[in-house]
Design an enzyme around this catalytic site. Structure first.
Site, PDB file in Angstrom:
ATOM      1  N   TYR A   1       0.828  -1.211   0.000  1.00 50.91           N
ATOM      2  CA  TYR A   1       0.000   0.000   0.000  1.00 50.91           C
ATOM      3  C   TYR A   1       0.863   1.263   0.000  1.00 50.91           C
ATOM      4  O   TYR A   1       0.449   2.293  -0.510  1.00 50.91           O
ATOM      5  CB  TYR A   1      -0.888   0.034   1.244  1.00 50.91           C
ATOM      6  CG  TYR A   1      -2.239  -0.631   1.098  1.00 50.91           C
ATOM      7  CD1 TYR A   1      -2.335  -1.982   0.794  1.00 50.91           C
ATOM      8  CD2 TYR A   1      -3.408   0.096   1.294  1.00 50.91           C
ATOM      9  CE1 TYR A   1      -3.572  -2.591   0.691  1.00 50.91           C
ATOM     10  CE2 TYR A   1      -4.644  -0.508   1.181  1.00 50.91           C
ATOM     11  CZ  TYR A   1      -4.726  -1.854   0.875  1.00 50.91           C
ATOM     12  OH  TYR A   1      -5.954  -2.441   0.772  1.00 50.91           O
TER      13      TYR A   1
ATOM     14  N   LYS B   1       2.925 -15.299   2.722  1.00 53.35           N
ATOM     15  CA  LYS B   1       3.122 -16.033   1.465  1.00 53.35           C
ATOM     16  C   LYS B   1       4.615 -16.331   1.380  1.00 53.35           C
ATOM     17  O   LYS B   1       5.324 -15.899   0.459  1.00 53.35           O
ATOM     18  CB  LYS B   1       2.607 -15.176   0.292  1.00 53.35           C
ATOM     19  CG  LYS B   1       2.630 -15.868  -1.061  1.00 53.35           C
ATOM     20  CD  LYS B   1       1.577 -16.958  -1.214  1.00 53.35           C
ATOM     21  CE  LYS B   1       1.729 -17.638  -2.561  1.00 53.35           C
ATOM     22  NZ  LYS B   1       0.851 -18.819  -2.717  1.00 53.35           N
TER      23      LYS B   1
ATOM     24  N   ASP C   1     -12.630  -8.877   3.995  1.00 53.86           N
ATOM     25  CA  ASP C   1     -13.866  -8.821   3.200  1.00 53.86           C
ATOM     26  C   ASP C   1     -14.428 -10.234   3.039  1.00 53.86           C
ATOM     27  O   ASP C   1     -15.639 -10.457   3.118  1.00 53.86           O
ATOM     28  CB  ASP C   1     -13.625  -8.206   1.808  1.00 53.86           C
ATOM     29  CG  ASP C   1     -13.884  -6.699   1.777  1.00 53.86           C
ATOM     30  OD1 ASP C   1     -13.667  -6.040   2.819  1.00 53.86           O
ATOM     31  OD2 ASP C   1     -14.303  -6.184   0.721  1.00 53.86           O
TER      32      ASP C   1
END
Ligand code: IPM
Ligand code: MN
Length: 353
Positions: free
Chosen positions: A141, A186, A247
């Protein structure tokens, strides 16, 4: 208690849901004998319209001086041209960064009365009660970005200090809950994830031997969240993975309109409280948005920034009772009998005890 609360309504449904949350906070203040003062400031698209920038200095100053900040949502089609130089979302990212809000807490606890609204089988939702700690001021971000005619890039960068502080917050939270922490990365592909995993393992071993630590890869975590959501207590992960997984997790609760969040920095610093859903431009101005996520965010504000546990629980119990009584906005209602934002807020006000 005297407290100065800054309200950032923002865009879309933001003004509608924060307005009713302020009413509920005022009712709680009256009930418990507190003196809350509220001041509103612009952020996001409305701030671009009124001040030419998504985070005006006056807004940031007011937030930095406040005891707590309640935020609605930012963004909308009016400002979403992908080539625009200024975008509403930049205001949200900038305020998180400027206030040092590195830990974003997103609790997920499906309410028994709202299970019908989840696409997941109800038997999988029983006893689900976890909290995601999303790193909020680092990673892809905030890394350097490039764009030319042929290519674009976003850099994902984390320092060990950034990883350590959010992991410690998550470990401490796990100690206060059921003592289980799942760190999501990851690490089979990303270098930042390998650093993340090393640090999680070390901090777990050296500082929190009482917490049971497990590592999960983000792709399989996406699957496990649906297949066995009851297996989790505290989940900690980096910024973008946390954005996506929460979400997804909101569907366990039946609606994005039920999930609150708290964005916190170092102990004693101001926090921002906001629903995890966005500005919902498709229903903005219609008065039908679900206010419960914002009311639950207001409860988190009372708990985390003001230390008012009983007051926080009062709001949470009132929302739970409204759901128990089948008082649903359109996102949760089966058909026909959907409440407006105001009616849903009134239902909560009527149930404050
Ligand atoms: C959220 C939102 C924001 C984010 C957007 C609006 C920038 O999706 O708070 O989850 O990606 O962090
Ligand atoms: Mn998001």
């Amino acid at each position: 208690m005297q407290a100065n609360i800054v309200v950032l309504p923002g865009d879309g449904i933001g003004p509608e849901i924060t307005a009713v949350a302020v009413e509920v906070l005022k009712a709680v203040a009256t009930r418990f004998g507190h003196d809350f003062s509220f001041s509103e400031h612009d952020i996001g698209g409305i701030a671009i319209d009124n001040h030419g920038e998504p985070l005006p200095a006056t807004t940031l100053d007011a937030c930095a001086k406040a005891d707590a900040v309640l935020l609605g949502a930012v963004g909308g089609p009016k400002w979403s041209d992908p080539n625009a130089k200024v975008r509403p979302e930049q205001g949200l990212l900038a305020i998180r960064k400027a206030l040092g809000l590195f830990a974003n807490l997103r609790p997920v606890r499906p309410h028994p009365a709202a299970l019908h609204a989840s696409p997941i089988k109800p038997e999988l939702l029983r006893d689900v009660d976890f909290i995601v700690v999303r790193e909020l001021t680092g990673g892809i971000y905030f890394g350097d970005k490039t764009r030319d005619a042929q290519s674009a890039s976003d850099l994902c960068r984390y320092t060990s200090a950034e990883i350590e502080r959010v992991l410690r917050s998550a470990f401490r939270l796990a100690q206060q809950r059921r003592g289980k922490l799942t760190s999501v990365d990851k690490a089979n592909v990303l270098e930042t994830s390998r650093l993340w995993r090393d640090i999680a393992a070390r901090i777990g071993r050296e500082e929190f031997p009482d917490v049971e630590l497990e590592h999960q890869l983000v792709d399989s975590m996406a699957m496990h969240l649906i297949a066995k959501p009851h297996a989790y207590d505290v989940i900690v992960t980096e910024n973008m993975f946390g954005d996506i997984l929460t979400d997804e997790a909101s569907m366990l609760a039946g609606s994005l309109g039920l999930l609150p969040s708290a964005s916190l920095g170092e102990e004693g610093k101001v926090g921002i409280y906001e629903p995890i859903h966005g500005s919902a431009p498709d229903i903005a101005g219609k008065g039908i948005a679900n206010p419960y996520a914002t009311l639950l965010s207001a409860a988190m504000l009372l708990r985390h920034s003001l230390g008012l546990e009983a007051e926080a629980a009062t709001i949470e119990q009132a929302v739970a009772r409204a759901l128990d009584d089948g008082l649903f906005t359109a996102d949760l209602a089966a058909q026909g009998q959907a409440l407006s934002t105001r009616q849903a807020a009134q239902a909560v006000l009527d149930r404050l005890r």
